[in-house]
Design a protein around this motif. Sequence first.
Motif, mmCIF file in Angstrom:
data_model
loop_
_atom_site.group_PDB
_atom_site.id
_atom_site.type_symbol
_atom_site.label_atom_id
_atom_site.label_comp_id
_atom_site.label_asym_id
_atom_site.label_seq_id
_atom_site.Cartn_x
_atom_site.Cartn_y
_atom_site.Cartn_z
ATOM 1 N N HIS A 21 0.819 -1.214 0.000
ATOM 2 C CA HIS A 21 0.000 0.000 0.000
ATOM 3 C C HIS A 21 0.854 1.267 0.000
ATOM 4 C CE1 HIS A 21 -4.036 -1.710 0.412
ATOM 5 N NE2 HIS A 21 -3.468 -2.667 1.133
ATOM 6 N N GLY A 22 2.135 1.115 -0.278
ATOM 7 C CA GLY A 22 3.005 2.279 -0.372
ATOM 8 C C GLY A 22 3.484 2.819 0.957
ATOM 9 N N VAL A 23 3.301 2.059 2.029
ATOM 10 C CA VAL A 23 3.762 2.484 3.351
ATOM 11 C C VAL A 23 5.184 1.959 3.559
ATOM 12 C CG1 VAL A 23 3.357 2.387 5.841
ATOM 13 C CG2 VAL A 23 1.410 2.472 4.251
ATOM 14 N N GLU A 24 6.087 2.848 3.873
ATOM 15 C CA GLU A 24 7.471 2.454 4.113
ATOM 16 C C GLU A 24 7.591 1.755 5.468
ATOM 17 O OE1 GLU A 24 11.913 4.573 4.428
ATOM 18 O OE2 GLU A 24 10.116 5.779 4.000
ATOM 19 N N THR A 25 8.464 0.775 5.546
ATOM 20 C CA THR A 25 8.672 0.062 6.804
ATOM 21 C C THR A 25 10.151 -0.015 7.128
ATOM 22 O OG1 THR A 25 8.659 -2.062 5.622
ATOM 23 C CG2 THR A 25 6.594 -1.357 6.634
ATOM 24 N N GLU A 26 10.445 -0.099 8.407
ATOM 25 C CA GLU A 26 11.825 -0.271 8.871
ATOM 26 C C GLU A 26 11.838 -1.254 10.031
ATOM 27 O OE1 GLU A 26 15.347 2.285 11.091
ATOM 28 O OE2 GLU A 26 14.107 3.295 9.587
ATOM 29 N N PHE A 27 12.694 -2.262 9.933
ATOM 30 C CA PHE A 27 12.852 -3.236 11.006
ATOM 31 C C PHE A 27 13.916 -2.752 11.992
ATOM 32 C CE2 PHE A 27 10.740 -5.878 7.941
ATOM 33 C CZ PHE A 27 10.072 -6.828 8.687
ATOM 34 N N PHE A 28 13.632 -2.985 13.264
ATOM 35 C CA PHE A 28 14.614 -2.708 14.313
ATOM 36 C C PHE A 28 14.711 -3.945 15.196
ATOM 37 C CE2 PHE A 28 16.054 -1.451 18.457
ATOM 38 C CZ PHE A 28 17.088 -0.579 18.189
ATOM 39 N N TRP A 29 15.879 -4.533 15.250
ATOM 40 C CA TRP A 29 16.116 -5.734 16.051
ATOM 41 C C TRP A 29 16.804 -5.341 17.351
ATOM 42 C CZ3 TRP A 29 20.980 -9.063 15.786
ATOM 43 C CH2 TRP A 29 20.819 -10.248 16.544
ATOM 44 N N ILE A 30 16.276 -5.772 18.492
ATOM 45 C CA ILE A 30 16.873 -5.368 19.765
ATOM 46 C C ILE A 30 18.186 -6.093 20.033
ATOM 47 C CG2 ILE A 30 14.604 -4.815 20.729
ATOM 48 C CD1 ILE A 30 14.987 -7.316 22.563
ATOM 49 N N GLY A 31 18.443 -7.185 19.315
ATOM 50 C CA GLY A 31 19.725 -7.875 19.438
ATOM 51 C C GLY A 31 19.788 -8.865 20.587
ATOM 52 N N LYS A 32 21.006 -9.318 20.838
ATOM 53 C CA LYS A 32 21.242 -10.323 21.874
ATOM 54 C C LYS A 32 21.914 -9.746 23.116
ATOM 55 C CE LYS A 32 21.883 -14.143 18.563
ATOM 56 N NZ LYS A 32 20.798 -15.048 19.027
ATOM 57 N N GLN A 33 22.312 -8.492 23.059
ATOM 58 C CA GLN A 33 23.018 -7.900 24.181
ATOM 59 C C GLN A 33 22.076 -7.658 25.367
ATOM 60 O OE1 GLN A 33 22.176 -6.320 21.427
ATOM 61 N NE2 GLN A 33 21.072 -4.484 22.042
ATOM 62 N N ALA A 34 22.668 -7.524 26.550
ATOM 63 C CA ALA A 34 21.864 -7.227 27.745
ATOM 64 C C ALA A 34 21.210 -5.854 27.595
ATOM 65 C CB ALA A 34 22.744 -7.261 28.983
ATOM 66 N N VAL A 35 19.984 -5.745 28.068
ATOM 67 C CA VAL A 35 19.256 -4.479 28.012
ATOM 68 C C VAL A 35 19.007 -3.993 29.435
ATOM 69 C CG1 VAL A 35 17.167 -3.312 27.238
ATOM 70 C CG2 VAL A 35 18.129 -5.169 25.868
ATOM 71 N N HIS A 36 19.465 -2.806 29.730
ATOM 72 C CA HIS A 36 19.282 -2.241 31.071
ATOM 73 C C HIS A 36 17.825 -1.878 31.293
ATOM 74 C CE1 HIS A 36 20.254 -0.309 34.797
ATOM 75 N NE2 HIS A 36 21.552 -0.410 34.574
ATOM 76 N N GLY A 37 17.303 -2.228 32.438
ATOM 77 C CA GLY A 37 15.941 -1.851 32.788
ATOM 78 C C GLY A 37 15.858 -0.412 33.275
ATOM 79 N N CYS A 38 14.649 0.102 33.361
ATOM 80 C CA CYS A 38 14.429 1.452 33.870
ATOM 81 C C CYS A 38 14.776 1.502 35.359
ATOM 82 C CB CYS A 38 12.971 1.843 33.651
ATOM 83 S SG CYS A 38 12.545 3.488 34.277
ATOM 84 N N ILE A 39 15.487 2.555 35.778
ATOM 85 C CA ILE A 39 15.867 2.708 37.185
ATOM 86 C C ILE A 39 15.063 3.809 37.876
ATOM 87 C CG2 ILE A 39 18.185 1.785 36.833
ATOM 88 C CD1 ILE A 39 19.216 4.696 36.834
ATOM 89 N N ALA A 40 14.018 4.294 37.201
ATOM 90 C CA ALA A 40 13.103 5.300 37.782
ATOM 91 C C ALA A 40 13.835 6.531 38.291
ATOM 92 C CB ALA A 40 12.261 4.674 38.897
ATOM 93 N N CYS A 41 14.836 6.978 37.541
ATOM 94 C CA CYS A 41 15.561 8.192 37.939
ATOM 95 C C CYS A 41 14.852 9.455 37.463
ATOM 96 C CB CYS A 41 16.986 8.157 37.399
ATOM 97 S SG CYS A 41 17.113 8.239 35.595
ATOM 98 N N TYR A 42 13.944 9.319 36.498
ATOM 99 C CA TYR A 42 13.154 10.410 35.923
ATOM 100 C C TYR A 42 13.998 11.479 35.236
ATOM 101 C CZ TYR A 42 9.308 8.350 38.522
ATOM 102 O OH TYR A 42 8.373 7.470 39.008
ATOM 103 N N LYS A 43 15.241 11.179 34.943
ATOM 104 C CA LYS A 43 16.110 12.130 34.251
ATOM 105 C C LYS A 43 15.640 12.365 32.816
ATOM 106 C CE LYS A 43 19.226 13.460 37.214
ATOM 107 N NZ LYS A 43 19.431 14.890 37.534
ATOM 108 N N CYS A 44 14.942 11.371 32.236
ATOM 109 C CA CYS A 44 14.484 11.536 30.852
ATOM 110 C C CYS A 44 13.502 12.696 30.725
ATOM 111 C CB CYS A 44 13.877 10.240 30.326
ATOM 112 S SG CYS A 44 12.490 9.604 31.295
#
Length: 206
Positions: free
Chosen positions: A30-53
């Motif tokens: 339908h003409g919609v562009e797509t992009e795949f994003f793979w999170i990978g195999k590396q460790a992913v840090h969880g949220c630490i609730a610092c609210y700095k974002c």
Amino acid sequence: MKVLLINGSPNEHGCTFTALSEVAGALNRHGVETEFFWIGKQAVHGCIACYKCSELGHCVFNDAVRALTARLDEFDGVVIGSPVYYAGPNGALLAFLDRLFFSGGARWFGKLGAAVVSCRRSGTTASFDRLNKYFTIMNMPVVASQYWNGVHGNNPEEVRQDLEGLQTMRTLGENMAWLLKSIEAGKKSGVPAPEYEKHVFTNFIR
């Protein structure tokens, strides 16, 4: 129009990718562009609730979450795919999404959202429900299909035999493309985006 497809499996081209590819194919037709994003195999840090974002506009951890958050304005929709682990989504993906959605904040508002899950036998609906909660807290319209968005199989070859599951993925892509085009047509016709009240927070312990 562009849709981000997040592959939350540690296997880049496994069952989850196979399901997401069906969605992408329908969108592309339908003409919609797509992009795949793979999170990978590396460790992913969880949220630490610092609210700095909330101050910085991005997560304090300088990793793939921060990089993807910076690109959110490029996408009009997102499809999140996950394998089923103990009747739930992949833990690394959940850690990734907790930070991605929290640090992304209002940049998610108005984007279309959909979840896709893959399992050998059971646990799809519980995993599907968990992923949809990211969308429904962020003012994101959730795209539906003809059935709950899951495929079954122990490897990509088996998933390709799940004809109903693959059709469900294609129907999801069809519905997302239609809604994206409808929103675009609405914008061109002068239909304004929703106006939200100032957020009210109610705490039950005082």
